[in-house]
Design an enzyme around this catalytic site. Structure first.
Site, PDB file in Angstrom:
ATOM      1  N   ASN A   1      91.199  29.128  24.998  1.00  0.00           N
ATOM      2  CA  ASN A   1      91.369  30.148  24.264  1.00  0.00           C
ATOM      3  C   ASN A   1      92.859  30.410  24.276  1.00  0.00           C
ATOM      4  O   ASN A   1      93.502  30.822  25.332  1.00  0.00           O
ATOM      5  CB  ASN A   1      90.683  31.491  24.964  1.00  0.00           C
ATOM      6  CG  ASN A   1      91.029  32.783  24.340  1.00  0.00           C
ATOM      7  OD1 ASN A   1      90.523  33.153  23.184  1.00  0.00           O
ATOM      8  ND2 ASN A   1      92.098  33.700  24.843  1.00  0.00           N
ATOM      9  N   GLU A   2      93.450  30.243  23.084  1.00  0.00           N
ATOM     10  CA  GLU A   2      94.816  30.770  22.571  1.00  0.00           C
ATOM     11  C   GLU A   2      95.834  30.261  23.180  1.00  0.00           C
ATOM     12  O   GLU A   2      97.110  30.505  23.039  1.00  0.00           O
ATOM     13  CB  GLU A   2      94.978  32.330  23.221  1.00  0.00           C
ATOM     14  CG  GLU A   2      94.174  33.031  22.264  1.00  0.00           C
ATOM     15  CD  GLU A   2      94.401  34.540  22.215  1.00  0.00           C
ATOM     16  OE1 GLU A   2      93.808  35.288  21.539  1.00  0.00           O
ATOM     17  OE2 GLU A   2      95.088  35.281  23.161  1.00  0.00           O
ATOM     18  N   ASN A   3      95.421  28.962  24.185  1.00  0.00           N
ATOM     19  CA  ASN A   3      96.886  28.417  24.892  1.00  0.00           C
ATOM     20  C   ASN A   3      97.579  27.452  23.845  1.00  0.00           C
ATOM     21  O   ASN A   3      98.858  27.473  23.983  1.00  0.00           O
ATOM     22  CB  ASN A   3      96.009  27.384  25.924  1.00  0.00           C
ATOM     23  CG  ASN A   3      95.375  28.334  27.029  1.00  0.00           C
ATOM     24  OD1 ASN A   3      95.673  29.558  26.890  1.00  0.00           O
ATOM     25  ND2 ASN A   3      94.751  27.735  27.827  1.00  0.00           N
TER      26      ASN A   3
END
Length: 890
Positions: free
Chosen positions: A484-486
């Protein structure tokens, strides 16, 4: 066969005892638990567990509290509170430290008031769980200590000898303890290192890396949000989260089964099913004889022979004619029993036959993100899912079912299990299988950079292998997602300068995880991250490609800015609102109650969250004059923001193929982005989602600055209807009219222009446009599902009548509740009945109903206790019965 009653066992105990067993999600075994005098065979099913008399195959000595084991808890190091120094506290297993301290009366409710800060010391302490149990030798060749979930860094000691160490909440462990057990009394001790201190130690070992939170959650394998989030309380808990006990067995053991399916023939409602069962085996000794692996599904059985020491087997079964599993709204959800036997070992589960593919191939607009089930493009209407309680051992099968039912009732067909949470219990995925809700499963990496070196890498691979295999039984699981979003964070959040040449997780998302998915569940779609563009040289959050997260709207912009985007797939976007009044006031006790009170801000975790709530009202609603108006206005604005965004995105179909709002649920009482609060109350947002996610959506959207009527038909039947369009004044006078015949193909969309006179407004503050499907009941429109509205001015500029004169209200008792009928004398916008203000357990059947002059609607409140004192006057007025008129006119 006669049924057998397990006296003294709750249904939940039996179900948990089975469904949380370590390797297969549905394992058959017998038990010699002290609470049970005979050997039984347990089998987990959708409705609970059943028992049948059998000879023993595998014996499991449960050490769970629900099965008679007695545990104690003691703080052994750290800033121990004086009240528990050198004190043994009764403990419950499965359980968590704070819950035991709460049960013993040693702490107050962690969710109440400002207790989060008062109890922060708990996460800095080491904790010891201890139990004694009787054991007698038997004829089994192996005796394994099986621990399904230890949170997180644990040292296990049996009779004074170390058995092993663990450091991963997300996987189960198994230790051979045959040489340590003694005839008679045995003592088992589980020592947990402080999760905060352990995370700091691992960060020092691996090297500090960027993260969004104050604790280095990215250095260990533990639920990230357990350390707090911008909607979550920091509890930093420790505990034995799942079943623990001793499994005694001989010969060969089924370690796991991956029942992978294929479909032969045409992809329609009835096809030929193929089951490829991949069975992992473990042998007790080299003396064991060869065995036969038998797999049965849909009345067909195939077998293969395995030699002693062979650790895997593949069995292909032609299941014959089967019915396909579909997501809700696209077909039924047939499930088929599968049984695997090897020697005396047996495993059972359910499967569904379906195919899932992901199309990200470049097109004229960029790269889509299109999910196909059985060859059919699915319009995704979903929500992000977080752990449903900050103390995860309190999440029951019933609570899972209730929350997923909330999603289904709001017309959703997908839940995304977010990467800062956990791989959920099989109870979650079982409910999704049965209700036709697709699952997008994140691997557990969120909003941080992660080291790719050992010891973290080995734990990542072990947990991924175990959970991919465990969840492979579920037809609802449609997609694995790397993080998630990394990837976005690495590119744009300043991480590169902080990291230098350190690893940050790219090897997990681009190499390790996709290779494990391809190895263990070939054919299952994989995405490296969310957001992600699936194009090498594109920004990961490019709206033209793949998935997109839209957070500038909540953080900085008016919600109408959603219309500036045309994302191919919106996998995260959201807007905040407070929980139900009873949920909020049960935990926040500021005097006077106001948005910036000390306890209120403890229950608002977003940066400048309440300032953003006020900013977000913009020109849409007046400035609140009281805490009651603040609560109602910010709840309403949340609902409007998400409805605006979703209807805009759906109007772009098929350029846009889906929306996943942030978020469905809460893990404690908090001001957040959730549609359903921690107490289970459906917020106004939930009612907005029910409308915006309807199979057939009628909405008015601007195109080149001019409103047009959009009809989106996400159903299998052609939509033909007569739509009556009118511009009318608030008193009900019709000023212009148009009749539209719509004919929208299945899974199709149509845009219809309005006649000029319909849009030729003469008094922007007292006129509106309405489009209604003629088949909708004119006296009681079901939440306005079949209507769309267009206003020429924002609410503060509208000449709305006060509620007292605009709305006639009739209240009467009915069996189990109260019926409220409202009739409009003038336009009344967005009527919501806050049932929980009558009683915290009360609920209402509808919300966000807009009535033109002359129209009426009925609301039914249920869940009131028999002792409820009926007061029609208090029910009929604000803040129980709310509308925009209350905010505009006072």
């Amino acid at each position: 066969m006669d049924s057998i009653i397990l006296r003294g066992w709750s249904a939940q105990s039996r179900t948990t005892f089975v469904s949380s067993f370590i390797n297969p999600p549905k394992i058959l075994f017998t038990t010699n638990c002290p609470r049970v005098k005979e050997f039984f065979r347990f089998e987990a099913r959708a409705g609970g567990s059943e028992s049948k008399r059998r000879e023993p195959r595998v014996t499991f000595t449960s050490l769970n509290s629900t099965d008679g084991a007695t545990w104690t808890l003691r703080a052994t190091a750290g800033p121990i509170d004086a009240s528990i120094t050198d004190r043994d506290v009764p403990a419950t297993v499965p359980g968590e430290v704070q819950l035991d301290l709460l049960a013993a009366g040693l702490i107050d409710d962690p969710f109440d008031g400002a207790n989060e800060k008062v109890q922060a010391w708990i996460g800095y302490c080491d904790w010891r769980y201890r139990t004694s149990f009787s054991w007698s030798p038997n004829d089994a060749e192996r005796h394994d200590l099986v621990a399904d979930g230890l949170d997180t860094a644990a040292t296990i000691t049996l009779n004074g000898t170390e058995v092993g160490r663990t450091q991963n909440q997300h996987r189960g462990y198994r230790f051979d303890i045959a040489g340590l057990l003694v005839d008679g009394e045995n003592e088992l001790v589980v020592d947990f290192r402080s999760p905060i201190e352990f995370a700091r130690e691992q960060e020092a070992l691996l090297g500090a890396r960027p993260t969004v939170m104050h604790h280095p959650f990215n250095a260990i394998r533990k639920v990230a949000s357990n350390f707090g989030w911008d909607w979550g309380i920091d509890v930093s808990s420790s505990g034995i989260l799942k079943s623990i006990g001793i499994e005694s067995w001989s010969g060969v053991r089924i370690a796991s089964v991956r029942p992978l399916t294929e479909i032969g023939g045409a992809e329609n409602d009835s096809s030929t099913g193929i089951l490829n069962a991949h069975v992992d085996l473990e042998w007790a000794s080299t003396n064991s004889s060869a065995a036969t692996v038998a797999v049965t599904v849909n009345g067909a059985t195939e077998t293969v022979e395995v030699k002693n020491g062979q650790t895997d087997a593949a069995v292909r079964v032609d299941a014959g004619s089967i019915d396909l599993w579909w997501p809700r709204g696209y077909g039924d959800q047939p499930l088929y029993d599968v049984t695997v036997t090897v020697g005396d070992a047996e495993w059972s589960s359910r499967i569904g036959f379906r195919t899932v593919t992901l199309d990200t191939a470049p097109d004229a607009h960029g790269s889509p993100f299109s999910i196909f089930v059985n060859g059919q493009l699915i319009g995704i209407r979903g929500a992000n899912w977080i752990p449903d309680d900050a103390f995860v051992t309190r999440i029951t099968r019933e609570r899972y079912r209730a929350r997923i039912t909330d999603a289904v009732d709001a017309n959703m067909n997908l839940l995304r299990v977010w990467g800062g949470g956990m791989y959920e219990s099989d109870d979650f995925y079982d409910a999704c299988d049965e209700l036709g809700v697709l699952v997008w499963q994140d691997f557990l990496f969120a909003c941080a950079a992660y080291a790719e070196e050992d010891p973290l890498r080995s734990e990542v691979e072990a947990e991924a292998r175990q959970n991919i295999a465990r969840l492979s039984t579920h037809p609802s699981l449609a997609l694995w997602n790397g993080c998630n979003e990394n990837i976005w964070g690495y590119l744009e959040w300043g991480w590169r300068a902080q990291l230098g040449d350190k690893t940050w997780g790219e090897g997990y998302y681009m190499d390790l995880l996709p290779s494990l998915v391809a190895e263990l569940v070939p054919g299952t779609p994989y995405s490296p991250g969310s957001p992600f563009s699936f194009t090498k040289y594109a920004h990961p959050n490019d709206p033209r490609n793949g998935t997109m997260h839209i957070w500038d709207v909540w953080n900085d912009r008016d919600y109408t800015a959603y219309a500036d985007y045309a994302p191919r797939f919106a996998s995260e976007f959201g807007f905040q609102g407070p929980p139900a009044w009873s949920t909020l006031t049960a935990s926040v006790h500021d005097e006077p109650l106001e948005p910036y009170g000390e306890q209120m801000l403890v229950h608002q975790k977003a940066d400048k969250g309440n300032l953003k709530l006020e900013r977000g009202l913009g020109e849409h609603l007046p400035k609140p004059r009281s805490i009651d108006e603040w609560h109602w206005a910010t709840q309403l604005n949340q609902a409007r923001a998400l409805r605006f965004g979703i209807e805009h995105f759906r109007s772009l179909w098929p350029l846009n193929t889906g929306s996943i709002i942030w978020q469905l649920n809460d893990d404690w009482p908090v001001i957040s982005w959730a549609a359903v609060d921690y107490a289970g109350h459906r917020k106004p947002l939930w009612h907005a989602l029910k409308h915006a996610y309807a199979d057939r959506l009628l909405t008015i959207q601007p195109r080149d600055g001019v409103p047009v009527l959009v009809a989106h038909n996400d159903s299998a039947e052609r939509w033909t209807a007569t739509v009556s369009v009118s511009r009318q004044s608030f008193d009900g006078t019709e000023l212009a009219a148009q009749t539209v015949e719509i004919d929208v193909e299945p899974r199709g969309i149509a845009l219809i222009p309005f006649d000029e006179q319909v849009l030729a407004v003469t008094d922007a503050g007292r006129e509106f446009v309405r489009a209604s499907v003629d088949s909708a009941p004119s006296t009681d429109r079901a939440g306005n599902i079949d209507s769309a509205f267009w206003y020429f001015a924002e609410d503060p500029q509208l000449g709305l009548e006060p509620t007292a004169t605009a709305l006639d209200v009739t209240v009467e008792p009915v069996e189990g509740g109260v019926a409220i009928t409202v009739r409009a004398n003038s336009l009344v916008k967005d009527i919501v009945l806050q049932a929980d203000r009558l009683h915290p357990q009360a609920s209402v059947d509808r919300g966000l109903v807009t009535l033109a002059a002359g129209e009426s609607a009925a609301f039914t409140v249920s869940g009131l206790p028999e002792s409820f004192s009926f007061d029609g006057a208090s029910i009929a007025g604000f803040p129980v019965l709310c509308s925009v008129n209350d905010l505009v006119t006072g």
